[in-house]
Design a protein around this motif. Sequence first.
Motif, PDB file in Angstrom:
ATOM      1  N   MET A 197       0.843  -1.198   0.000  1.00  0.00           N
ATOM      2  CA  MET A 197       0.000   0.000   0.000  1.00  0.00           C
ATOM      3  C   MET A 197       0.883   1.254   0.000  1.00  0.00           C
ATOM      4  N   GLU A 198       1.886   1.269   0.854  1.00  0.00           N
ATOM      5  CA  GLU A 198       2.788   2.427   0.930  1.00  0.00           C
ATOM      6  C   GLU A 198       3.544   2.635  -0.383  1.00  0.00           C
ATOM      7  N   ALA A 240       1.205   4.023  -3.168  1.00  0.00           N
ATOM      8  CA  ALA A 240       0.649   5.358  -2.922  1.00  0.00           C
ATOM      9  C   ALA A 240       1.328   6.445  -3.748  1.00  0.00           C
ATOM     10  N   PHE A 273      -4.697   7.921  -5.962  1.00  0.00           N
ATOM     11  CA  PHE A 273      -4.659   6.940  -4.878  1.00  0.00           C
ATOM     12  C   PHE A 273      -5.602   7.390  -3.765  1.00  0.00           C
ATOM     13  N   ILE A 282      -5.672   7.194  -0.518  1.00  0.00           N
ATOM     14  CA  ILE A 282      -5.139   7.662   0.764  1.00  0.00           C
ATOM     15  C   ILE A 282      -4.149   8.793   0.487  1.00  0.00           C
ATOM     16  N   LYS A 283      -4.277   9.872   1.185  1.00  0.00           N
ATOM     17  CA  LYS A 283      -3.371  11.010   1.002  1.00  0.00           C
ATOM     18  C   LYS A 283      -1.973  10.660   1.532  1.00  0.00           C
ATOM     19  N   THR A 284      -0.974  11.294   0.928  1.00  0.00           N
ATOM     20  CA  THR A 284       0.406  11.063   1.350  1.00  0.00           C
ATOM     21  C   THR A 284       1.113  12.391   1.625  1.00  0.00           C
ATOM     22  N   ILE A 340       2.205   7.532   3.917  1.00  0.00           N
ATOM     23  CA  ILE A 340       0.749   7.607   3.990  1.00  0.00           C
ATOM     24  C   ILE A 340       0.329   8.390   5.235  1.00  0.00           C
ATOM     25  N   THR A 373      -7.871   1.056   0.652  1.00  0.00           N
ATOM     26  CA  THR A 373      -7.046   0.829  -0.541  1.00  0.00           C
ATOM     27  C   THR A 373      -7.505  -0.419  -1.289  1.00  0.00           C
TER      28      THR A 373
END
Length: 181
Positions: A132-133, A136, A142, A144-146, A152, A164
């Motif tokens: 997931m990381e 991203a 994507f 999830i905001k980073t 993340i 995700t």
Amino acid sequence: KDTRDSVGALLKKQLPQFEKLIRLAGFLELKDQQSFLENLLNNKSLSNKLQWSIHLALARMGNTNSANICLQLAKGAPVDDNIVYYVLPDLVYTRQKQVYNYLLEILNSDKKSCTSPNPNYAGHILCGYRVMEALAGVVKDFPIKTRKSGDIITDDYDKALQTTREWFKTHKDYELDMEVY
């Protein structure tokens, strides 16, 4: 154009930073260097590491055969910390959907075979968190905001992973950012 030509010229000289130049050529999609790289693979004295880099670069340029070779080598190893820390970044680099399909298998797996980065937790965690990381920073839109660093932004990794997973199920036509190395 000048930079691309310079990388192509340096590639032919096989300098000490040859492996990095190969990957840079892949990132820049120097398709005019593709046959040069393919011919290098005929050299049986090449190290496994150099062969791997060539296949990664060719995969990044869209060479399906090299992408499949990278994928088969990755699938031949157990999914654990070694895959996540050493092979995952290389697989992400390829930007090839057939490779990403394998990464999504890991993302969706409930097998806990990676160690936690938290030194106070001795148990194993899902390797999907690491996938997931890694995704991203390269998957457009994507869910999830980073941070600028690519980390993340979440207080709840379980929820972020679930979000995700669901996002990829409903966004089978996701796009990859080719502008990022």
